[in-house]
Design a protein around this motif. Structure first.
Motif, PDB file in Angstrom:
ATOM      1  N   ARG A 274      63.970 -21.613  23.875  1.00  0.00           N
ATOM      2  CA  ARG A 274      64.409 -22.075  22.567  1.00  0.00           C
ATOM      3  C   ARG A 274      63.188 -22.149  21.652  1.00  0.00           C
ATOM      4  O   ARG A 274      62.049 -22.069  22.095  1.00  0.00           O
ATOM      5  N   GLY A 275      63.432 -22.366  20.372  1.00  0.00           N
ATOM      6  CA  GLY A 275      62.386 -22.389  19.360  1.00  0.00           C
ATOM      7  C   GLY A 275      61.154 -23.202  19.689  1.00  0.00           C
ATOM      8  O   GLY A 275      60.031 -22.697  19.585  1.00  0.00           O
ATOM      9  N   PRO A 276      61.291 -24.473  20.092  1.00  0.00           N
ATOM     10  CA  PRO A 276      60.092 -25.278  20.369  1.00  0.00           C
ATOM     11  C   PRO A 276      59.211 -24.687  21.480  1.00  0.00           C
ATOM     12  O   PRO A 276      57.988 -24.759  21.405  1.00  0.00           O
ATOM     13  N   MET A 277      59.826 -24.105  22.484  1.00  0.00           N
ATOM     14  CA  MET A 277      59.041 -23.504  23.570  1.00  0.00           C
ATOM     15  C   MET A 277      58.295 -22.267  23.069  1.00  0.00           C
ATOM     16  O   MET A 277      57.136 -22.031  23.429  1.00  0.00           O
ATOM     17  N   VAL A 278      58.949 -21.477  22.235  1.00  0.00           N
ATOM     18  CA  VAL A 278      58.320 -20.283  21.665  1.00  0.00           C
ATOM     19  C   VAL A 278      57.142 -20.705  20.786  1.00  0.00           C
ATOM     20  O   VAL A 278      56.054 -20.130  20.873  1.00  0.00           O
ATOM     21  N   GLN A 279      57.351 -21.722  19.948  1.00  0.00           N
ATOM     22  CA  GLN A 279      56.278 -22.206  19.073  1.00  0.00           C
ATOM     23  C   GLN A 279      55.084 -22.684  19.893  1.00  0.00           C
ATOM     24  O   GLN A 279      53.935 -22.378  19.572  1.00  0.00           O
ATOM     25  N   THR A 280      55.340 -23.455  20.936  1.00  0.00           N
ATOM     26  CA  THR A 280      54.265 -23.978  21.780  1.00  0.00           C
ATOM     27  C   THR A 280      53.481 -22.841  22.424  1.00  0.00           C
ATOM     28  O   THR A 280      52.243 -22.838  22.407  1.00  0.00           O
ATOM     29  N   ALA A 281      54.181 -21.877  22.986  1.00  0.00           N
ATOM     30  CA  ALA A 281      53.506 -20.743  23.627  1.00  0.00           C
ATOM     31  C   ALA A 281      52.695 -19.959  22.613  1.00  0.00           C
ATOM     32  O   ALA A 281      51.551 -19.556  22.892  1.00  0.00           O
ATOM     33  N   PHE A 282      53.252 -19.734  21.437  1.00  0.00           N
ATOM     34  CA  PHE A 282      52.540 -18.994  20.393  1.00  0.00           C
ATOM     35  C   PHE A 282      51.251 -19.722  20.009  1.00  0.00           C
ATOM     36  O   PHE A 282      50.177 -19.128  19.944  1.00  0.00           O
ATOM     37  N   LEU A 283      51.348 -21.023  19.771  1.00  0.00           N
ATOM     38  CA  LEU A 283      50.172 -21.799  19.372  1.00  0.00           C
ATOM     39  C   LEU A 283      49.135 -21.860  20.487  1.00  0.00           C
ATOM     40  O   LEU A 283      47.930 -21.849  20.223  1.00  0.00           O
ATOM     41  N   GLN A 284      49.590 -21.903  21.737  1.00  0.00           N
ATOM     42  CA  GLN A 284      48.642 -21.875  22.856  1.00  0.00           C
ATOM     43  C   GLN A 284      47.893 -20.546  22.894  1.00  0.00           C
ATOM     44  O   GLN A 284      46.680 -20.520  23.105  1.00  0.00           O
ATOM     45  N   MET A 285      48.602 -19.441  22.689  1.00  0.00           N
ATOM     46  CA  MET A 285      47.931 -18.143  22.695  1.00  0.00           C
ATOM     47  C   MET A 285      46.953 -18.032  21.525  1.00  0.00           C
ATOM     48  O   MET A 285      45.902 -17.425  21.651  1.00  0.00           O
ATOM     49  N   LEU A 286      47.284 -18.624  20.432  1.00  0.00           N
ATOM     50  CA  LEU A 286      46.412 -18.571  19.264  1.00  0.00           C
ATOM     51  C   LEU A 286      45.191 -19.476  19.437  1.00  0.00           C
ATOM     52  O   LEU A 286      44.068 -19.071  19.156  1.00  0.00           O
ATOM     53  N   ASN A 287      45.414 -20.701  19.907  1.00  0.00           N
ATOM     54  CA  ASN A 287      44.362 -21.720  19.911  1.00  0.00           C
ATOM     55  C   ASN A 287      43.670 -21.941  21.252  1.00  0.00           C
ATOM     56  O   ASN A 287      42.577 -22.505  21.286  1.00  0.00           O
ATOM     57  N   GLN A 288      44.284 -21.547  22.354  1.00  0.00           N
ATOM     58  CA  GLN A 288      43.699 -21.848  23.658  1.00  0.00           C
ATOM     59  C   GLN A 288      43.200 -20.605  24.407  1.00  0.00           C
ATOM     60  O   GLN A 288      42.802 -20.696  25.561  1.00  0.00           O
TER      61      GLN A 288
END
Length: 187
Positions: A27-41
Protein backbone atom coordinates in the motif's frame (compact mmCIF):
# COMPACT_ATOMS: atom_id res chain seq x y z
CA UNK A 1 23.04 -0.05 2.02
CA UNK A 2 25.38 0.19 -0.96
CA UNK A 3 24.21 0.67 -4.53
CA UNK A 4 25.11 -1.79 -7.24
CA UNK A 5 27.92 -0.31 -9.35
CA UNK A 6 28.32 -1.34 -12.97
CA UNK A 7 30.01 0.47 -15.85
CA UNK A 8 30.61 3.53 -13.68
CA UNK A 9 26.94 3.85 -12.77
CA UNK A 10 25.37 3.40 -9.35
CA UNK A 11 21.98 1.75 -9.25
CA UNK A 12 19.44 0.71 -6.63
CA UNK A 13 16.11 -1.02 -7.07
CA UNK A 14 13.43 -2.61 -4.94
CA UNK A 15 13.96 -5.58 -7.26
CA UNK A 16 17.47 -6.08 -5.83
CA UNK A 17 15.99 -6.61 -2.37
CA UNK A 18 13.08 -8.90 -3.25
CA UNK A 19 12.75 -12.48 -4.38
CA UNK A 20 12.26 -12.19 -8.13
CA UNK A 21 9.26 -14.55 -7.99
CA UNK A 22 7.47 -12.60 -5.26
CA UNK A 23 5.13 -9.79 -6.23
CA UNK A 24 5.48 -6.47 -4.44
CA UNK A 25 2.03 -5.98 -2.89
CA UNK A 26 2.36 -2.77 -0.94
CA UNK A 27 0.00 0.00 0.00
CA UNK A 28 1.01 3.66 -0.30
CA UNK A 29 2.76 4.08 3.08
CA UNK A 30 4.97 1.05 2.47
CA UNK A 31 5.90 2.30 -1.01
CA UNK A 32 6.71 5.76 0.39
CA UNK A 33 8.89 4.27 3.15
CA UNK A 34 10.82 2.07 0.72
CA UNK A 35 11.30 4.96 -1.70
CA UNK A 36 12.61 7.27 1.03
CA UNK A 37 14.93 4.53 2.33
CA UNK A 38 16.41 4.06 -1.14
CA UNK A 39 16.86 7.79 -1.47
CA UNK A 40 18.23 8.54 2.01
CA UNK A 41 19.78 5.30 3.29
CA UNK A 42 21.75 4.20 0.25
CA UNK A 43 25.42 5.19 0.29
CA UNK A 44 25.23 7.11 -2.98
CA UNK A 45 28.43 9.10 -2.44
CA UNK A 46 29.13 11.97 -4.84
CA UNK A 47 26.80 12.05 -7.85
CA UNK A 48 26.59 14.25 -10.92
CA UNK A 49 22.94 13.35 -11.45
CA UNK A 50 20.44 11.11 -9.68
CA UNK A 51 17.88 9.66 -12.08
CA UNK A 52 14.76 8.22 -10.50
CA UNK A 53 12.71 6.03 -12.82
CA UNK A 54 9.10 6.20 -11.69
CA UNK A 55 6.14 4.10 -12.77
CA UNK A 56 3.55 5.85 -14.93
CA UNK A 57 0.93 7.87 -13.17
CA UNK A 58 0.46 10.32 -10.37
CA UNK A 59 0.65 8.11 -7.31
CA UNK A 60 2.24 8.07 -3.89
CA UNK A 61 5.85 7.86 -5.04
CA UNK A 62 5.53 10.84 -7.37
CA UNK A 63 3.87 12.93 -4.65
CA UNK A 64 6.39 11.88 -2.01
CA UNK A 65 9.25 12.73 -4.33
CA UNK A 66 7.89 16.17 -5.16
CA UNK A 67 7.14 16.98 -1.52
CA UNK A 68 10.32 15.68 0.11
CA UNK A 69 13.07 16.22 -2.46
CA UNK A 70 14.32 19.28 -4.33
CA UNK A 71 13.77 17.97 -7.85
CA UNK A 72 15.61 19.70 -10.70
CA UNK A 73 13.21 18.44 -13.30
CA UNK A 74 10.98 15.68 -14.60
CA UNK A 75 11.09 13.99 -17.98
CA UNK A 76 7.81 12.58 -19.22
CA UNK A 77 8.30 9.30 -21.09
CA UNK A 78 5.42 7.83 -23.06
CA UNK A 79 4.70 5.54 -25.93
CA UNK A 80 2.85 7.26 -28.77
CA UNK A 81 -0.58 5.66 -28.30
CA UNK A 82 -3.48 7.81 -27.09
CA UNK A 83 -4.03 5.74 -23.94
CA UNK A 84 -0.39 6.14 -22.85
CA UNK A 85 -0.50 9.84 -23.68
CA UNK A 86 -3.46 10.24 -21.33
CA UNK A 87 -1.22 9.14 -18.43
CA UNK A 88 1.61 11.38 -19.70
CA UNK A 89 -0.70 14.41 -19.71
CA UNK A 90 -1.79 13.66 -16.15
CA UNK A 91 1.84 13.33 -15.03
CA UNK A 92 2.65 16.65 -16.69
CA UNK A 93 -0.26 18.38 -14.92
CA UNK A 94 0.70 16.82 -11.59
CA UNK A 95 4.31 18.02 -11.86
CA UNK A 96 3.05 21.51 -12.69
CA UNK A 97 0.79 21.53 -9.62
CA UNK A 98 3.63 20.47 -7.31
CA UNK A 99 6.10 22.95 -8.86
CA UNK A 100 8.44 20.42 -10.46
CA UNK A 101 9.76 21.75 -13.78
CA UNK A 102 9.19 19.46 -16.74
CA UNK A 103 12.33 19.33 -18.88
CA UNK A 104 10.63 17.72 -21.85
CA UNK A 105 9.14 14.57 -23.32
CA UNK A 106 10.53 11.30 -24.68
CA UNK A 107 8.65 9.07 -27.10
CA UNK A 108 9.58 5.47 -26.23
CA UNK A 109 8.91 2.67 -28.73
CA UNK A 110 8.52 5.48 -31.21
CA UNK A 111 9.01 3.24 -34.24
CA UNK A 112 10.42 -0.18 -35.10
CA UNK A 113 13.78 -0.54 -36.84
CA UNK A 114 14.18 -3.88 -38.57
CA UNK A 115 17.47 -5.52 -37.52
CA UNK A 116 17.87 -7.02 -41.01
CA UNK A 117 17.11 -4.22 -43.42
CA UNK A 118 17.07 -1.22 -41.02
CA UNK A 119 13.66 -0.35 -42.48
CA UNK A 120 11.44 1.77 -40.28
CA UNK A 121 7.87 0.78 -39.38
CA UNK A 122 5.53 2.95 -37.33
CA UNK A 123 3.74 0.08 -35.60
CA UNK A 124 2.27 2.43 -33.01
CA UNK A 125 0.82 5.84 -33.67
CA UNK A 126 4.15 7.59 -34.17
CA UNK A 127 4.50 11.24 -33.26
CA UNK A 128 1.87 11.63 -30.54
CA UNK A 129 4.42 12.52 -27.89
CA UNK A 130 6.06 15.07 -30.16
CA UNK A 131 2.69 16.68 -30.86
CA UNK A 132 1.99 16.86 -27.11
CA UNK A 133 5.41 18.41 -26.45
CA UNK A 134 4.81 21.05 -29.14
CA UNK A 135 1.35 21.78 -27.76
CA UNK A 136 2.88 22.41 -24.32
CA UNK A 137 5.85 24.31 -25.77
CA UNK A 138 8.32 21.78 -24.36
CA UNK A 139 11.14 19.99 -26.14
CA UNK A 140 10.85 16.49 -27.51
CA UNK A 141 14.09 15.17 -26.03
CA UNK A 142 14.22 11.87 -27.94
CA UNK A 143 12.34 9.38 -30.05
CA UNK A 144 13.61 5.98 -28.88
CA UNK A 145 13.00 3.19 -31.42
CA UNK A 146 12.14 -0.44 -30.86
CA UNK A 147 15.36 -2.11 -31.95
CA UNK A 148 16.95 -5.47 -31.27
CA UNK A 149 20.27 -3.91 -30.24
CA UNK A 150 18.56 -1.83 -27.55
CA UNK A 151 16.71 -4.87 -26.20
CA UNK A 152 19.78 -7.08 -26.26
CA UNK A 153 22.00 -4.52 -24.53
CA UNK A 154 19.31 -3.90 -21.90
CA UNK A 155 18.87 -7.59 -21.18
CA UNK A 156 22.64 -8.09 -20.92
CA UNK A 157 22.90 -5.14 -18.53
CA UNK A 158 25.44 -3.41 -20.75
CA UNK A 159 24.77 0.12 -21.98
CA UNK A 160 24.25 0.35 -25.72
CA UNK A 161 26.77 3.18 -25.66
CA UNK A 162 29.37 0.53 -24.75
CA UNK A 163 28.29 -2.30 -27.05
CA UNK A 164 27.67 -0.19 -30.16
CA UNK A 165 28.80 3.39 -29.43
CA UNK A 166 28.69 4.53 -33.05
CA UNK A 167 25.30 3.04 -33.89
CA UNK A 168 22.33 5.21 -34.81
CA UNK A 169 20.53 4.02 -31.67
CA UNK A 170 23.48 4.97 -29.40
CA UNK A 171 23.57 8.42 -31.04
CA UNK A 172 19.92 8.89 -30.07
CA UNK A 173 20.76 8.20 -26.41
CA UNK A 174 23.83 10.47 -26.55
CA UNK A 175 21.81 13.35 -27.98
CA UNK A 176 19.08 12.77 -25.37
CA UNK A 177 21.65 12.89 -22.55
CA UNK A 178 23.22 16.04 -23.99
CA UNK A 179 19.85 17.79 -24.12
CA UNK A 180 19.03 16.85 -20.53
CA UNK A 181 22.47 17.88 -19.27
CA UNK A 182 22.19 21.21 -21.11
CA UNK A 183 18.75 21.83 -19.62
CA UNK A 184 19.95 21.01 -16.09
CA UNK A 185 23.05 23.19 -16.53
CA UNK A 186 20.84 26.24 -17.23
CA UNK A 187 19.04 25.84 -13.90
Amino acid sequence: MNPVQVHGLKCMSIGFMMDEKSPVIWRGPMVQTAFLQMLNQVNWGPLDVLVIDLPPGTGDVQLTLSQRVLVSGAIIVSTPQDLALTDARKAYEMFLKVNVPVLGFVENMSYFLCPHCEGRSDIFEHGGVGEEARRLDLPLLAEIPLHMAIREASEQGVPLLMTAPDSAEARIYKKFAEKVWESLSRK
